[in-house]
Enzyme design. Structure first.
Site, PDB file in Angstrom:
ATOM      1  N   LYS A  58       8.068  52.974  43.125  1.00  0.00           N
ATOM      2  CA  LYS A  58       7.937  52.849  41.671  1.00  0.00           C
ATOM      3  C   LYS A  58       8.878  53.804  40.960  1.00  0.00           C
ATOM      4  O   LYS A  58       9.422  53.465  39.910  1.00  0.00           O
ATOM      5  CB  LYS A  58       6.495  53.051  41.217  1.00  0.00           C
ATOM      6  N   LYS A  62       2.975  40.364  37.885  1.00  0.00           N
ATOM      7  CA  LYS A  62       2.818  40.010  36.478  1.00  0.00           C
ATOM      8  C   LYS A  62       3.803  40.724  35.564  1.00  0.00           C
ATOM      9  O   LYS A  62       4.090  40.255  34.470  1.00  0.00           O
ATOM     10  CB  LYS A  62       1.381  40.253  36.010  1.00  0.00           C
ATOM     11  N   LYS A  85       6.807  40.019  46.277  1.00  0.00           N
ATOM     12  CA  LYS A  85       5.505  39.563  45.775  1.00  0.00           C
ATOM     13  C   LYS A  85       5.604  39.067  44.330  1.00  0.00           C
ATOM     14  O   LYS A  85       6.374  39.620  43.547  1.00  0.00           O
ATOM     15  CB  LYS A  85       4.571  40.775  45.833  1.00  0.00           C
TER      16      LYS A  85
HETATM   17  N1  AQP Z   1       1.306  38.076  44.362  1.00  0.00           N
HETATM   18  C1  AQP Z   1       0.107  38.396  44.808  1.00  0.00           C
HETATM   19  N2  AQP Z   1      -0.413  37.759  45.868  1.00  0.00           N
HETATM   20  C2  AQP Z   1      -1.652  38.079  46.328  1.00  0.00           C
HETATM   21  N3  AQP Z   1      -2.426  39.032  45.783  1.00  0.00           N
HETATM   22  C3  AQP Z   1      -1.950  39.695  44.706  1.00  0.00           C
HETATM   23  N4  AQP Z   1      -2.457  40.688  43.948  1.00  0.00           N
HETATM   24  C4  AQP Z   1      -1.574  40.994  42.980  1.00  0.00           C
HETATM   25  N5  AQP Z   1      -0.472  40.236  43.088  1.00  0.00           N
HETATM   26  C5  AQP Z   1      -0.667  39.414  44.167  1.00  0.00           C
HETATM   27  C6  AQP Z   1      -3.775  41.298  44.181  1.00  0.00           C
HETATM   28  O1  AQP Z   1      -4.302  41.728  42.917  1.00  0.00           O
HETATM   29  C7  AQP Z   1      -4.929  42.998  43.028  1.00  0.00           C
HETATM   30  C8  AQP Z   1      -4.259  44.099  42.247  1.00  0.00           C
HETATM   31  O2  AQP Z   1      -3.561  43.670  41.181  1.00  0.00           O
HETATM   32  P1  AQP Z   1      -2.855  44.694  40.162  1.00  0.00           P
HETATM   33  O3  AQP Z   1      -2.328  43.855  39.057  1.00  0.00           O
HETATM   34  O4  AQP Z   1      -3.790  45.774  39.818  1.00  0.00           O
HETATM   35  O5  AQP Z   1      -1.710  45.388  40.969  1.00  0.00           O
HETATM   36  P2  AQP Z   1      -0.455  44.818  41.657  1.00  0.00           P
HETATM   37  O6  AQP Z   1      -0.798  44.394  43.049  1.00  0.00           O
HETATM   38  O7  AQP Z   1       0.600  45.867  41.474  1.00  0.00           O
HETATM   39  O8  AQP Z   1      -0.093  43.500  40.835  1.00  0.00           O
HETATM   40  P3  AQP Z   1       1.224  43.189  40.031  1.00  0.00           P
HETATM   41  O9  AQP Z   1       1.084  41.844  39.401  1.00  0.00           O
HETATM   42  O10 AQP Z   1       2.422  43.399  40.908  1.00  0.00           O
HETATM   43  O11 AQP Z   1       1.126  44.278  38.916  1.00  0.00           O
HETATM   44  P4  AQP Z   1       2.282  45.046  38.146  1.00  0.00           P
HETATM   45  O12 AQP Z   1       3.373  44.012  37.933  1.00  0.00           O
HETATM   46  O13 AQP Z   1       1.639  45.476  36.886  1.00  0.00           O
HETATM   47  O14 AQP Z   1       2.692  46.181  39.027  1.00  0.00           O
HETATM   48  C9  AQP Z   1      -4.871  43.365  44.481  1.00  0.00           C
HETATM   49  O15 AQP Z   1      -6.068  42.906  45.081  1.00  0.00           O
HETATM   50  C10 AQP Z   1      -3.667  42.588  44.981  1.00  0.00           C
HETATM   51  O16 AQP Z   1      -3.714  42.355  46.360  1.00  0.00           O
END
Ligand code: AQP
Length: 334
Positions: free
Chosen positions: A116, A201, A198
């Site tokens: 990050k 969002k 991955k």
């Molecule tokens: N692409 C994905 N496929 C499967 N599972 C996913 N999760 C998130 N993206 C996927 C699951 O969602 C939970 C955590 O979500 P989060 O939004 O708190 O954190 P993150 O994993 O960092 O998601 P983002 O979308 O990538 O967030 P940003 O863009 O804000 O950093 C977990 O259970 C994860 O496995």
């Protein structure tokens, strides 16, 4: 909501954007099943989300939308404790105590911090560095037995276990040592524009994500434009055909059809036909969630009530743990 003798599970999602189909497939769908088996705590992790800069009005909006999506996906507030993290002050309070048990070097080794900070060199804040300690507090406050974790969170859970053991060893048994709960394979959804990373969002390219409030038309178009490969065979091979494999995963999740049967269904057909079919089944899958979401967002007072109730339930449990911790470290308690 009964709690006796059931194992405790905790998980959360940051309200840092509109949730994607990745969240539905990788988190919410499993949580709905888990809530019948475990005493479940599901939180909207707003404290975590501010480690990246957020627009305040948008954060408020996204927090309520995330809660509405939890409900729309099937989280039942009579079975699970659903709450906003900042409504339970014990998370920050325990994090401060646990910070004093965490080594600087330990946090420096966290790969997510390194990733990050490389991606956002303009905002390497101390919160980003101590994020895993807040995550440990989230888990330990509820004496969670199990934490659903993806590959990228394994290191943080290991730190949580170390901190719990260290604290228990220094004083006496205080925290339960949590175990990872590994969700079913095939639920990691990849970006539609770069299937080797991955789906996220906060990705700047909106075409890389299917958001849970995208219309059918938008969903079908995004899948049509997704990046695949140059041969024309629908075959599951994550290493060499990551784009097609990702679409097959979505098709499987939306319909329950096995990878083998999907391959048979599309023998001799081009990617155009396959993408259209994936678009249609995914649109059908998301539609009821989106409709329910829209309905819930129309009654904000009801949503507020659900979240207030969840916060009270969470605070009761969190207070018990924090009180023990404060006593053990020597704080005066009246
Ligand atoms: N692409 C994905 N496929 C499967 N599972 C996913 N999760 C998130 N993206 C996927 C699951 O969602 C939970 C955590 O979500 P989060 O939004 O708190 O954190 P993150 O994993 O960092 O998601 P983002 O979308 O990538 O967030 P940003 O863009 O804000 O950093 C977990 O259970 C994860 O496995």
């Amino acid at each position: 909501m009964e709690s006796e003798n059931r194992k405790v599970i905790l998980s959360g999602i940051q309200p840092s954007g509109i949730l994607t189909i990745g969240h539905l497939a990788g988190a919410l769908k499993n949580w709905v099943d888990l809530q019948t088996q475990f005493q479940s705590y599901y939180m909207i992790a707003d404290l975590h989300s501010i480690t990246a800069r957020q627009v305040p009005a948008e954060l408020r909006q996204r927090t309520m939308e995330t809660a509405a999506l939890f409900l729309a996906a099937g989280i039942d507030p009579d079975k699970s404790v659903l709450f906003i993290q900042s409504h339970v002050p014990q998370h920050s309070q325990l994090a401060w105590v646990l910070n004093t048990f965490t080594g600087f070097g330990e946090l420096g080794r966290m790969t997510q911090f390194k990733d990050k900070s490389e991606r956002h060199p303009e905002n390497i804040n101390a919160g980003l560095f101590t994020y895993p300690v807040l995550m440990a507090s989230d888990i330990l406050l509820y004496q969670a037995d199990l934490v659903p974790v993806g590959e990228d969170q394994k290191q943080h859970l290991e730190l949580t276990r170390n901190l719990a053991q260290r604290f228990n060893f220094n004083y006496s048994d205080t925290f339960k040592i949590p175990e990872p709960y590994i969700p079913k394979i095939g639920s990691r959804i990849m970006s539609l524009q770069n299937p080797n990373v991955k789906m996220s969002k906060s990705d700047e390219n909106v075409n890389s994500c299917i958001f849970l409030n995208d219309t059918n038309e938008v969903i079908i178009n995004k899948i049509k434009r997704s990046v695949t490969d140059s041969d024309a065979e629908v075959r599951f091979d994550e290493e060499n055909k990551s784009g097609i494999s990702n679409l097959m995963t979505l098709y499987h999740l939306a319909t329950g059809v096995s990878f083998e049967d999907i391959e048979k269904l599309f023998v001799g057909k081009g990617y155009g036909d396959f993408k259209l079919a994936v678009g249609n089944v995914v649109a059908d899958w998301i539609l009821p969630v989106r409709e329910k979401f829209n309905e819930i967002m129309k009654d904000k007072n009801r949503l507020k009530e659900v979240l207030e109730y969840g916060a009270i339930q969470a605070q009761k449990v969190a207070y018990k743990t924090l009180d023990k911790v404060y006593k053990k470290v020597g704080f005066v308690r009246f």
